[in-house]
Design an enzyme around this catalytic site. Sequence first.
Site, short mmCIF file in Angstrom:
data_model
loop_
_atom_site.label_atom_id
_atom_site.label_comp_id
_atom_site.label_asym_id
_atom_site.label_seq_id
_atom_site.Cartn_x
_atom_site.Cartn_y
_atom_site.Cartn_z
N ARG A 188 -6.26 2.77 -19.59
CA ARG A 188 -5.27 3.87 -19.46
C ARG A 188 -5.36 4.72 -20.71
NH1 ARG A 188 0.94 3.14 -17.67
NH2 ARG A 188 -0.16 2.97 -15.69
N HIS A 232 -4.00 8.20 -10.83
CA HIS A 232 -3.65 6.78 -11.03
C HIS A 232 -4.10 6.05 -9.76
CE1 HIS A 232 -1.78 3.21 -12.35
NE2 HIS A 232 -0.57 3.65 -12.63
N1 CP Z 1 3.56 2.23 -12.02
C1 CP Z 1 3.04 2.12 -13.26
O1 CP Z 1 1.96 2.68 -13.56
O2 CP Z 1 3.79 1.38 -14.11
P1 CP Z 1 3.42 1.05 -15.63
O3 CP Z 1 3.46 2.36 -16.38
O4 CP Z 1 4.45 0.08 -16.08
O5 CP Z 1 2.03 0.48 -15.64
#
Ligand code: CP
Length: 304
Positions: free
Chosen positions: A101, A129
Amino acid sequence: MKHLIDIKDLSVKEIDELIEIAKDIIKYPEKYSDKCKGKILATLFFEPSTRTRLSFESAMLRLGGNVLGFSEANSSSAAKGESVSDTVRVVGGYCDIITMRHPKEGAPVVASSKTIVPIINAGDGGHNHPTQTLTDLLTIKCEKGRLDNLTIGVCGDLKFGRTVHSLITAMIRYKNVKFILISPKELEIPEYLKKEVLDKNNIEYIETQNIDEYMDKLDILYMTRVQKERFFNEADYIRLKDLYILDEEKLVNAKKDLCIMHPLPRVNEISVKVDEDERACYFKQAEYGKYIRMALILKLLDIK
Ligand code: CP
């Protein structure tokens, strides 16, 4: 498929296969408990995460593999100025697969050109995403029994919400899917999505600022958080952040089999009282994320 950068990297057939594997994992977890023995997943998170990082780690551990990585840029050599390219090139020598990420859009594409191991985009800025979208598709398939013939309300920050961009891009490939896009003017979906994705593919959609207007028509209501971290001006964030709060009153006219989703984390946009409503699917959705990521790891490592 070598890497997963964008949901479009997967054909509908490949997505359907991943969903079937995930459903099989849910049914027969013991069949999969050793599949990744000896394999290592690296989680390189330059931005905060709870679900994505921990569900990836849980997925690999449940498959019998191991994990290593970092959960913030400051605890890696990025803090000393190391480039993403150099980081993944090095980490590729320590593991079999990387999930990453990064706040910069496009960083996972750069990474994928620098390493021999598969790269999974775990969120790049306000862009994409794809593993959240796989999670969402598995949730819809399990909870609604289908991915076609759906009216999907998407509410909140449609401008910066990367999960929304990936979800719309994925869902237009299924038959008779309509969108009700609920947001203030400032947070409408980007023009490129309207023109290149919705208009170009003749997808039916309505834009509204009113969450009540089409509530009775929805099969799915996908709520999103206003993305504080993407705003340049705090005053704008404060003005917009509580525009939509889903509560029991707003659900009075909703279908009995509505599926309420949210990628989480939630701030204020769904009242905690809604958690008790049997139509609330968002915590189940977070759990589905682990199973689809198990399926994805197997696919990218070519493990049957
Ligand atoms: N939905 C999601 O990406 O959650 P996080 O940011 O906690 O990974």
